[in-house]
Write a protein that holds these residues in place. Structure first.
Motif, PDB file in Angstrom:
ATOM      1  N   ALA A  20       1.300  -0.664   0.211  1.00  0.00           N
ATOM      2  CA  ALA A  20      -0.024   0.254  -0.305  1.00  0.00           C
ATOM      3  C   ALA A  20       0.908   0.955   0.174  1.00  0.00           C
ATOM      4  CB  ALA A  20      -1.056  -0.023   1.301  1.00  0.00           C
ATOM      5  N   VAL A  21       0.278   2.832  -0.683  1.00  0.00           N
ATOM      6  CA  VAL A  21       0.926   3.742  -0.190  1.00  0.00           C
ATOM      7  C   VAL A  21       0.050   4.712   0.249  1.00  0.00           C
ATOM      8  CG1 VAL A  21       2.188   5.803  -2.277  1.00  0.00           C
ATOM      9  CG2 VAL A  21       2.200   2.896  -1.895  1.00  0.00           C
ATOM     10  N   ALA A  22       0.344   5.203   1.518  1.00  0.00           N
ATOM     11  CA  ALA A  22       0.078   6.262   2.268  1.00  0.00           C
ATOM     12  C   ALA A  22       0.406   7.145   1.369  1.00  0.00           C
ATOM     13  CB  ALA A  22      -0.274   5.959   3.486  1.00  0.00           C
ATOM     14  N   ALA A  23      -0.561   8.454   1.568  1.00  0.00           N
ATOM     15  CA  ALA A  23      -0.093  10.103   1.214  1.00  0.00           C
ATOM     16  C   ALA A  23      -1.725  10.574   1.214  1.00  0.00           C
ATOM     17  CB  ALA A  23       0.083   9.816  -0.288  1.00  0.00           C
ATOM     18  N   ASP A  24      -1.661  12.195   1.387  1.00  0.00           N
ATOM     19  CA  ASP A  24      -2.376  12.789   2.037  1.00  0.00           C
ATOM     20  C   ASP A  24      -3.185  13.265   0.734  1.00  0.00           C
ATOM     21  OD1 ASP A  24      -0.663  15.020  -0.022  1.00  0.00           O
ATOM     22  OD2 ASP A  24      -0.173  15.452   2.026  1.00  0.00           O
ATOM     23  N   LYS A  25      -3.970  14.338   0.964  1.00  0.00           N
ATOM     24  CA  LYS A  25      -5.086  14.294  -0.014  1.00  0.00           C
ATOM     25  C   LYS A  25      -4.172  15.177  -1.499  1.00  0.00           C
ATOM     26  CE  LYS A  25      -9.188  15.242   2.994  1.00  0.00           C
ATOM     27  NZ  LYS A  25     -10.136  15.839   3.830  1.00  0.00           N
ATOM     28  N   ALA A  26      -2.602  15.771  -1.780  1.00  0.00           N
ATOM     29  CA  ALA A  26      -2.587  16.363  -2.374  1.00  0.00           C
ATOM     30  C   ALA A  26      -2.504  15.389  -3.364  1.00  0.00           C
ATOM     31  CB  ALA A  26      -0.851  16.968  -2.002  1.00  0.00           C
ATOM     32  N   TYR A  27      -1.818  14.483  -3.057  1.00  0.00           N
ATOM     33  CA  TYR A  27      -1.820  12.896  -4.398  1.00  0.00           C
ATOM     34  C   TYR A  27      -2.995  12.419  -4.412  1.00  0.00           C
ATOM     35  CZ  TYR A  27       3.036  13.971  -3.137  1.00  0.00           C
ATOM     36  OH  TYR A  27       3.896  14.824  -2.717  1.00  0.00           O
ATOM     37  N   SER A  28      -4.427  13.229  -4.566  1.00  0.00           N
ATOM     38  CA  SER A  28      -5.108  11.793  -4.434  1.00  0.00           C
ATOM     39  C   SER A  28      -5.923  12.181  -6.345  1.00  0.00           C
ATOM     40  CB  SER A  28      -6.345  12.889  -3.856  1.00  0.00           C
ATOM     41  OG  SER A  28      -7.132  14.085  -3.928  1.00  0.00           O
ATOM     42  N   SER A  29      -4.895  12.499  -7.346  1.00  0.00           N
ATOM     43  CA  SER A  29      -5.117  13.042  -8.761  1.00  0.00           C
ATOM     44  C   SER A  29      -6.010  10.940  -9.427  1.00  0.00           C
ATOM     45  CB  SER A  29      -4.440  13.458  -9.034  1.00  0.00           C
ATOM     46  OG  SER A  29      -3.413  12.388  -9.592  1.00  0.00           O
ATOM     47  N   ARG A  30      -6.024  11.522  -9.975  1.00  0.00           N
ATOM     48  CA  ARG A  30      -7.178  10.462 -11.355  1.00  0.00           C
ATOM     49  C   ARG A  30      -5.713   9.649 -11.521  1.00  0.00           C
ATOM     50  NH1 ARG A  30     -11.547  11.301 -14.997  1.00  0.00           N
ATOM     51  NH2 ARG A  30     -12.680  11.747 -13.096  1.00  0.00           N
TER      52      ARG A  30
END
Length: 124
Positions: A20-30
């Motif tokens: 899994a990769v956990a990231a913040d909302k800045a990386y939520s692009s399609r």
């Protein structure tokens, strides 16, 4: 950045495909989510409010809501704390280094300083 992911394992060369990769909302692009999906990696990224609103506005054509493992996302703070420790060093935070090699050397130096400090703290 996602293409350079390496996960160390006890024996052998590092894995290039983590669970899994956990990231913040800045990386939520399609695009980021699609890249992770193609590689079979679970994305632990919360959805931005505007993205969720646009998806709901489209109705059934907007697709399903993204899955989000809140418990796994909470563990992301460990990485954030390390990044803050790295950035406590002015050379890393301001990126004065002109070449990638010298910046990486500064990162390695700062990481080794953090490591030594943690070692001396745990051996007492």
């Amino acid at each position: 950045m996602l293409g350079k992911i390496r996960v160390r394992v006890p024996v052998g060369r590092p894995r290039t495909r983590p669970d899994a990769v956990a990231a913040d909302k800045a990386y939520s692009s399609r695009g980021n989510r699609a890249h992770l999906r193609r590689r079979g990696i679970k994305a632990v990224i919360p959805e931005k409010r505007d993205q969720a609103a646009n998806r709901r506005k489209k109705g059934s054509a907007g697709g399903r809501p993204v899955s989000h493992d809140a418990d796994l996302y909470k563990e992301r703070n460990t990485v954030e704390r390390l990044i803050n420790k790295l950035k406590a060093w002015r050379g890393v935070a301001t990126r004065y280094d002109k070449t990638p090699a010298s910046y990486l050397a500064g990162l390695h130096l700062r990481a080794s300083m953090i490591w030594v400090k943690d070692l001396t703290r745990t051996t007492r």
